[in-house]
Motif scaffolding. Structure first.
Motif, short mmCIF file in Angstrom:
data_model
loop_
_atom_site.label_atom_id
_atom_site.label_comp_id
_atom_site.label_asym_id
_atom_site.label_seq_id
_atom_site.Cartn_x
_atom_site.Cartn_y
_atom_site.Cartn_z
N ASN A 150 0.84 -1.20 0.00
CA ASN A 150 0.00 0.00 0.00
C ASN A 150 0.88 1.25 0.00
OD1 ASN A 150 -2.09 1.94 0.52
ND2 ASN A 150 -1.67 1.75 2.72
N PRO A 152 0.47 5.00 -0.10
CA PRO A 152 -0.68 5.89 0.01
C PRO A 152 -0.73 6.90 -1.13
CG PRO A 152 0.85 6.16 1.87
CD PRO A 152 1.42 5.10 0.99
N SER A 189 4.65 -2.94 12.10
CA SER A 189 5.74 -3.91 12.34
C SER A 189 6.96 -3.61 11.47
CB SER A 189 5.28 -5.33 12.01
OG SER A 189 4.22 -5.70 12.82
N ARG A 210 1.55 8.23 12.04
CA ARG A 210 0.12 8.57 12.04
C ARG A 210 -0.53 8.07 13.33
NH1 ARG A 210 -3.52 7.13 6.89
NH2 ARG A 210 -3.43 5.01 7.71
P1 NAP Z 1 1.02 -1.78 8.97
O1 NAP Z 1 1.04 -2.53 10.21
O2 NAP Z 1 -0.25 -1.64 8.24
O3 NAP Z 1 1.63 -0.35 9.28
C1 NAP Z 1 1.58 0.67 8.32
C2 NAP Z 1 1.95 1.96 8.97
O4 NAP Z 1 1.88 2.99 8.00
C3 NAP Z 1 1.00 2.37 10.09
O5 NAP Z 1 1.72 3.02 11.07
C4 NAP Z 1 0.04 3.30 9.37
O6 NAP Z 1 -0.61 4.20 10.23
C5 NAP Z 1 1.02 4.02 8.47
N1 NAP Z 1 0.38 4.64 7.33
C6 NAP Z 1 -0.38 4.06 6.39
N2 NAP Z 1 -0.79 4.98 5.49
C7 NAP Z 1 -0.27 6.16 5.90
C8 NAP Z 1 -0.35 7.49 5.41
N3 NAP Z 1 -1.07 7.78 4.31
N4 NAP Z 1 0.31 8.46 6.07
C9 NAP Z 1 1.01 8.18 7.18
N5 NAP Z 1 1.11 6.95 7.70
C10 NAP Z 1 0.47 5.96 7.07
O7 NAP Z 1 2.07 -2.39 7.90
P2 NAP Z 1 3.44 -3.16 8.20
O8 NAP Z 1 4.22 -2.47 9.22
O9 NAP Z 1 4.08 -3.40 6.88
O10 NAP Z 1 2.96 -4.51 8.79
C11 NAP Z 1 1.91 -5.24 8.18
C12 NAP Z 1 1.90 -6.63 8.74
O11 NAP Z 1 2.91 -7.41 8.13
C13 NAP Z 1 2.19 -6.73 10.21
O12 NAP Z 1 1.13 -6.36 11.00
C14 NAP Z 1 2.57 -8.18 10.31
O13 NAP Z 1 1.46 -9.02 10.30
C15 NAP Z 1 3.37 -8.37 9.03
N6 NAP Z 1 4.78 -8.12 9.32
C16 NAP Z 1 5.36 -8.98 10.20
C17 NAP Z 1 6.63 -8.75 10.57
C18 NAP Z 1 7.24 -9.67 11.55
O14 NAP Z 1 7.08 -10.87 11.49
N7 NAP Z 1 7.90 -9.13 12.52
C19 NAP Z 1 7.36 -7.68 10.06
C20 NAP Z 1 6.74 -6.84 9.16
C21 NAP Z 1 5.44 -7.06 8.80
P3 NAP Z 1 -2.02 3.80 10.90
O15 NAP Z 1 -1.69 2.86 12.01
O16 NAP Z 1 -2.59 5.08 11.34
O17 NAP Z 1 -2.83 3.13 9.82
#
Ligand code: NAP
Length: 536
Positions: A150, A152, A189, A210
Motif C-alpha cells: 500500500n 498511500p 511492524s 500517524r
Molecule cells: P502496517 O502494520 O499496516 O503499518 C503501516 C503503517 O503505515 C502504520 O503506522 C500506518 O498508520 C502508516 N500509514 C499508512 N498509510 C499512511 C499514510 N497515508 N500516512 C502516514 N502513515 C500511514 O504495515 P506493516 O508495518 O508493513 O505490517 C503489516 C503486517 O505485516 C504486520 O502487522 C505483520 O502481520 C506483518 N509483518 C510482520 C513482521 C514480523 O514478522 N515481525 C514484520 C513486518 C510485517 P495507521 O496505524 O494510522 O494506519
C-alpha cells in the motif's frame, strides 16, 4: 498423466511461490495431478522475497515458523536464532524448494492480470502480463495475505528526485543510507523494525507517525546447539503442539483474566512477559482482546515503559498509543523506543501536521517542508483481499471477486477456502480463516491439505466441478462475524479491518476462535463428506 490434460494445460494452476505455493505444488504433484506454479518474482520466497528492508525479521519463533510435514526437512534445517531474519527465512524457502525439487514446477516473473471461469468448458482461463493464457481445472491462490503493498495516494511522488522505497517491495540490491537524510513513513511492524537499523546508518532520520504503536521487546537470542538438536529429534511432538495451540505455536497463554489478579500481580506478570519477549506479552491474560478494562491494564503498562525509555517527555507522549492493545497486529521491537533518544532521529506526528505533497526535495506537511535523500514507505498492505483482487478473478456469472465482495466490504467465504459462484477456485489461508491471527506455516499446511483432500475426493467420485453452496458461505460468514463482534478487533482501525485503505468501510474477515477449533470444524466437514461443497 492425468486424464484431464486433454482439456486443460494443467490440472492445477498455483499462483505464488511463498510458503503456501511451495507446499501446494508439492502436495498436488504428490497426489498425481499435473501442476504449474506461477510467480511474479524472479525466484521463490513470497513475502520473504520482497520484504528485504533493513531489520526485517519474523516474530514467530523459528522452530515453529517452518514446515513440519516432513521429518527429513525438519531435521536437515538448522535455525540460528529465536527470531530468524528475512535472509535466513528466504534461504530456508530456497532449501525447501530444492530439497523437494519444486523450482522446476514454477515459472517466474509471470504475473496474473486476469482470470475467468469458463462455465461451458468447466475450466479456468488465466491471463498473464505477457499476453499468454493458461488453462487449468483448478485455480489456486497462494498469494498470501500481505502481498499487495500500500503506497498511500500522496500526490507528488513522481516529482520527488531522491529515491523512495516500500518495505514490502524492497530492491534486491542493498540500499545505502550512510550520510543520507532519510524519512520513514509508517510505524507498523515493518517501520518499527526498520527504524532502529536505518537510524544507526543515516545522517538524519525523520519518522512520520500517524498512529503511535505499542511495541514489546522481541528479545531475540541465538539458539544453543543442544537445544536445536533436541528440537530436531522431537519433530512430531513439536508438530502436535503447534497443531493443538490457538496461535499455531505455543505462547504460554495464561487462562486468567487480567481483572482476576491484583495490580501488583499484574505488574509482575507483565514485567515477566516483557522480559521474555515476543507473543508471551499479548497472551499474558486471556481476555485482553475481549475486555476493555483488561486491555487497559496492558496498555497502561506499555505506556509507562515508553515514558521511562524515551528521554524527551514530549516525544514520549507523542509515542504513547491510545487504541486497544493488540487489536492492531502486536508489534515486537529491538530498540524502537530507544531510537528516539538518538540526536539524529526526530518524530513528526502526521495527525498534527498532515503530509500534503511530495516535492522535488522531500515532504511538504501543512507546517514544514522537510528535505530528504531517501523516503521509505513502511505503509503496509492492502491486506487479506488485496492480493486476490489484484488478480482480477471472474466467476461463473462473469462478476469479479471484487464486485462479488463489494470491494472487500462484504467478504464471504466458506472456511476461507472457497466462495460461491467461483467453482474450482481455492484460496490458501483466505479471508475468514484464522490466517493472519496465527503462525502462518501451520495454517498453510492445514489449508493445503484440506484443499488437496477436497479435490482428490471430487476426482474419486468422478466429479469435475467442486463448488461451495451459498448457504454454507453465508452461515460461515455469519459465524465469523458473530465471534469477531465479541472482540476489540472490530472496534479498532487496522489492516485487519481494512480501514488502513482510504475510503474502505470496516470489515473483519478473520476467524478469531483459534486454530484448533477451526481445524476441528474442517475435519468435521471432511468426515461429513465435504458438507457445504457440491461436486458435480
Ligand atoms: P502496517 O502494520 O499496516 O503499518 C503501516 C503503517 O503505515 C502504520 O503506522 C500506518 O498508520 C502508516 N500509514 C499508512 N498509510 C499512511 C499514510 N497515508 N500516512 C502516514 N502513515 C500511514 O504495515 P506493516 O508495518 O508493513 O505490517 C503489516 C503486517 O505485516 C504486520 O502487522 C505483520 O502481520 C506483518 N509483518 C510482520 C513482521 C514480523 O514478522 N515481525 C514484520 C513486518 C510485517 P495507521 O496505524 O494510522 O494506519
Amino acid at each position: 498423466m492425468s486424464e484431464q490434460t486433454h482439456q486443460t494445460d494443467y490440472d492445477v494452476l498455483v499462483v505464488g511461490a511463498g510458503f503456501s505455493g511451495l507446499y501446494a505444488v508439492y502436495r498436488f504433484r504428490e497426489a498425481g495431478l499435473t501442476v504449474q506454479g506461477f510467480e511474479r518474482a524472479e525466484d521463490v520466497g513470497g513475502v520473504w522475497h520482497w520484504n528485504r528492508y533493513p531489520g526485517a525479521k519474523c516474530d514467530s519463533e523459528s522452530i515453529y515458523y517452518n514446515f513440519t510435514f516432513s521429518e527429513d526437512i525438519y531435521r536437515k534445517w538448522t535455525w540460528s536464532s529465536r527470531f530468524a531474519s528475512q535472509k535466513e527465512i528466504l534461504c530456508y524457502l530456497h532449501f525447501v524448494a530444492e530439497e523437494l525439487d519444486l523450482k522446476k514446477h514454477f515459472q517466474f516473473q509471470r504475473e496474473v492480470v486476469s482470470a475467468f471461469y469458463d462455465d461451458e468448458n468447466e475450466l479456468w482461463k488465466v491471463h498473464f502480463s505477457d499476453d499468454v493464457t493458461v488453462t487449468a481445472k483448478y485455480f489456486i491462490a497462494a498469494t498470501g495475505c500481505l502481498s499487495k503493498a500500500n503506497v498511500p495516494p500522496i500526490s507528488g511522488i513522481d516529482q520527488f528526485e531522491g529515491e523512495w522505497y516500500h518495505t514490502g517491495d524492497w530492491p534486491v540490491d542493498e540500499v545505502d543510507f550512510k550520510d543520507q537524510d532519510v524519512a520513514v513513513i509508517g510505524t507498523g511492524s515493518s517501520g518499527v523494525q526498520a527504524i532502529p537499523v536505518i537510524a544507526k546508518e543515516a545522517k538524519s532520520l525523520t519518522v512520520f507517525q500517524r498512529t503511535p504503536q505499542y511495541a514489546v521487546p522481541a528479545n531475540n537470542y541465538v539458539y544453543e546447539h543442544d537445544y536445536i538438536d533436541s528440537v530436531k529429534k522431537d519433530r512430531s511432538s513439536i508438530r502436535e503442539l503447534m497443531y493443538s495451540t490457538r496461535l499455531g505455536m505455543p505462547t504460554d497463554r495464561r487462562e486468567v483474566s487480567a481483572l482476576d489478579e491484583t495490580k501488583e500481580q499484574r505488574e509482575i506478570i507483565y514485567e515477566h512477559a516483557w522480559n521474555k519477549g515476543g507473543f508471551v506479552f499479548p497472551t499474558a491474560y486471556n481476555d485482553l482482546l475481549i475486555s476493555e478494562e483488561s486491555n487497559a491494564t496492558a496498555a497502561n503498562f506499555i505506556r509507562n515503559k515508553i515514558r521511562s525509555t524515551v528521554q524527551n517527555e514530549d516525544v514520549a507522549e507523542q509515542l504513547c498509543p491510545e487504541y486497544y492493545y493488540a487489536a492492531k497486529r502486536p508489534i515486537f521491537d529491538s530498540g524502537y523506543y530507544e531510537t528516539f533518544n538518538q540526536p539524529n532521529v526526530s518524530l513528526v506526528d502526521v495527525k498534527q501536521e498532515p503530509i500534503e505533497v511530495l516535492t522535488k526535495t522531500g515532504i511538504q506537511t501543512t507546517k514544514t517542508l522537510y528535505d530528504f535523500d531517501k523516503i521509505v514507505f513502511a505503509t503496509g498492505y492492502d491486506g487479506i483481499t488485496g492480493s486476490l483482487f489484484k488478480m482480477n478473478i471472474h466467476g461463473r456469472s462473469g462478476q469479479s471477486l471484487q464486485e462479488h465482495w463489494q470491494n472487500g466490504e462484504t467478504v464471504q467465504t466458506y472456511l476461507g477456502v472457497a466462495t460461491d459462484d467461483f467453482p474450482n477456485f481455492f484460496m490458501i489461508t483466505g479471508p475468514q480463516s484464522p490466517s493472519v491471527l496465527m503462525n502462518m506455516p501451520v495454517a498453510i499446511e492445514q489449508h493445503v491439505d484440506f484443499i488437496t483432500d477436497l479435490i482428490m475426493n471430487a476426482r474419486e467420485k468422478g466429479s469435475t466441478n467442486v463448488e461451495v453452496v451459498q448457504a454454507a458461505v453465508s452461515n460461515w460468514s455469519n459465524e465469523c462475524k458473530t465471534i469477531a463482534d465479541y472482540t476489540l478487533y472490530v472496534k479498532t482501525d487496522s489492516w485487519y479491518t481494512g480501514t488502513n485503505i482510504e475510503n474502505r468501510t470496516s470489515r473483519f474477515p478473520i476467524f478469531v476462535a483459534g486454530f484448533p477449533i477451526f481445524k476441528q470444524i474442517c475435519d468435521q466437514v471432511i468426515q461429513n463428506d465435504f458438507e457445504g461443497f457440491v461436486m458435480s
